[in-house]
Motif scaffolding. Structure first.
Motif, PDB file in Angstrom:
ATOM      1  N   UNK A  75      65.296  80.589  22.193  1.00 34.25           N
ATOM      2  CA  UNK A  75      65.487  79.510  21.214  1.00 34.25           C
ATOM      3  C   UNK A  75      65.917  78.189  21.840  1.00 34.25           C
ATOM      4  N   UNK A  76      66.535  78.247  23.023  1.00 33.90           N
ATOM      5  CA  UNK A  76      66.985  77.023  23.689  1.00 33.90           C
ATOM      6  C   UNK A  76      66.994  77.239  25.191  1.00 33.90           C
ATOM      7  N   UNK A  77      66.575  76.208  25.911  1.00 33.01           N
ATOM      8  CA  UNK A  77      66.591  76.214  27.367  1.00 33.01           C
ATOM      9  C   UNK A  77      67.413  75.035  27.864  1.00 33.01           C
ATOM     10  N   UNK A  78      67.942  75.181  29.060  1.00 29.47           N
ATOM     11  CA  UNK A  78      68.655  74.083  29.700  1.00 29.47           C
ATOM     12  C   UNK A  78      68.089  73.882  31.098  1.00 29.47           C
ATOM     13  N   UNK A  79      68.385  72.746  31.654  1.00 28.10           N
ATOM     14  CA  UNK A  79      68.064  72.456  33.038  1.00 28.10           C
ATOM     15  C   UNK A  79      69.087  71.447  33.528  1.00 28.10           C
ATOM     16  N   UNK A  80      69.430  71.518  34.788  1.00 31.35           N
ATOM     17  CA  UNK A  80      70.398  70.564  35.322  1.00 31.35           C
ATOM     18  C   UNK A  80      70.110  70.293  36.780  1.00 31.35           C
TER      19      UNK A  80
ATOM     20  N   UNK B  67      70.485  68.821  30.825  1.00 27.72           N
ATOM     21  CA  UNK B  67      69.415  68.572  29.864  1.00 27.72           C
ATOM     22  C   UNK B  67      69.200  69.816  29.015  1.00 27.72           C
ATOM     23  N   UNK B  68      68.713  69.608  27.772  1.00 23.08           N
ATOM     24  CA  UNK B  68      68.468  70.714  26.855  1.00 23.08           C
ATOM     25  C   UNK B  68      67.097  70.557  26.208  1.00 23.08           C
ATOM     26  N   UNK B  69      66.510  71.693  25.837  1.00 18.10           N
ATOM     27  CA  UNK B  69      65.258  71.701  25.090  1.00 18.10           C
ATOM     28  C   UNK B  69      65.309  72.851  24.094  1.00 18.10           C
ATOM     29  N   UNK B  70      65.194  72.523  22.823  1.00 17.65           N
ATOM     30  CA  UNK B  70      65.197  73.545  21.776  1.00 17.65           C
ATOM     31  C   UNK B  70      63.770  73.961  21.452  1.00 17.65           C
ATOM     32  N   UNK B  71      63.635  75.143  20.902  1.00 13.88           N
ATOM     33  CA  UNK B  71      62.330  75.625  20.466  1.00 13.88           C
ATOM     34  C   UNK B  71      61.720  74.660  19.465  1.00 13.88           C
ATOM     35  N   UNK B  72      62.502  74.171  18.515  1.00 10.60           N
ATOM     36  CA  UNK B  72      61.957  73.264  17.496  1.00 10.60           C
ATOM     37  C   UNK B  72      61.450  71.965  18.116  1.00 10.60           C
ATOM     38  N   UNK B  73      62.151  71.407  19.091  1.00  8.63           N
ATOM     39  CA  UNK B  73      61.674  70.194  19.765  1.00  8.63           C
ATOM     40  C   UNK B  73      60.401  70.476  20.559  1.00  8.63           C
ATOM     41  N   UNK B  74      60.362  71.631  21.209  1.00 10.56           N
ATOM     42  CA  UNK B  74      59.166  72.035  21.960  1.00 10.56           C
ATOM     43  C   UNK B  74      57.962  72.134  21.027  1.00 10.56           C
ATOM     44  N   UNK B  75      58.128  72.797  19.900  1.00  2.00           N
ATOM     45  CA  UNK B  75      57.026  72.965  18.951  1.00  2.00           C
ATOM     46  C   UNK B  75      56.570  71.628  18.393  1.00  2.00           C
TER      47      UNK B  75
END
Length: 94
Positions: free
Chosen positions: A42-47, A80-88
């Protein structure tokens, strides 16, 4: 764990002779697709280190949004963050 929270991170490492050829962007995009479309994440991060502007650009190009600066192992990093909803939403715009 980042600051005591369990997270799922997208990461990439390349030898410097392969920098600037798009490989990190391809690796990030493929990892994100697998995580969201096949693993149900549901959510990914990167740094990365604050000084690593190239990696920050890869994250932004992959759709990650800047979250905050933080300290990791005594060094300054950006998160940094990326949510499933933003990805879609982004995926459906292309």
């Amino acid at each position: 764990d980042i600051e005591g929270k369990a997270v799922i991170e997208v990461g990439y490492v390349l030898l410097s002779k392969f920098w600037g050829q798009g490989f990190a962007s391809e690796m990030a995009a493929a990892s994100i697709e697998v995580a969201f479309e096949h693993l149900g994440i549901k959510e990914l991060v990167s740094y990365t280190a604050i000084s690593n502007k190239l990696s920050q650009r890869v994250m932004e190009k992959a759709g990650f949004k800047f979250g905050r600066n933080f300290t990791h192992c005594g060094e300054p990093f950006v998160f940094y963050q990326l949510s499933l909803s933003d990805y879609l939403l982004t995926r459906n715009q292309h």
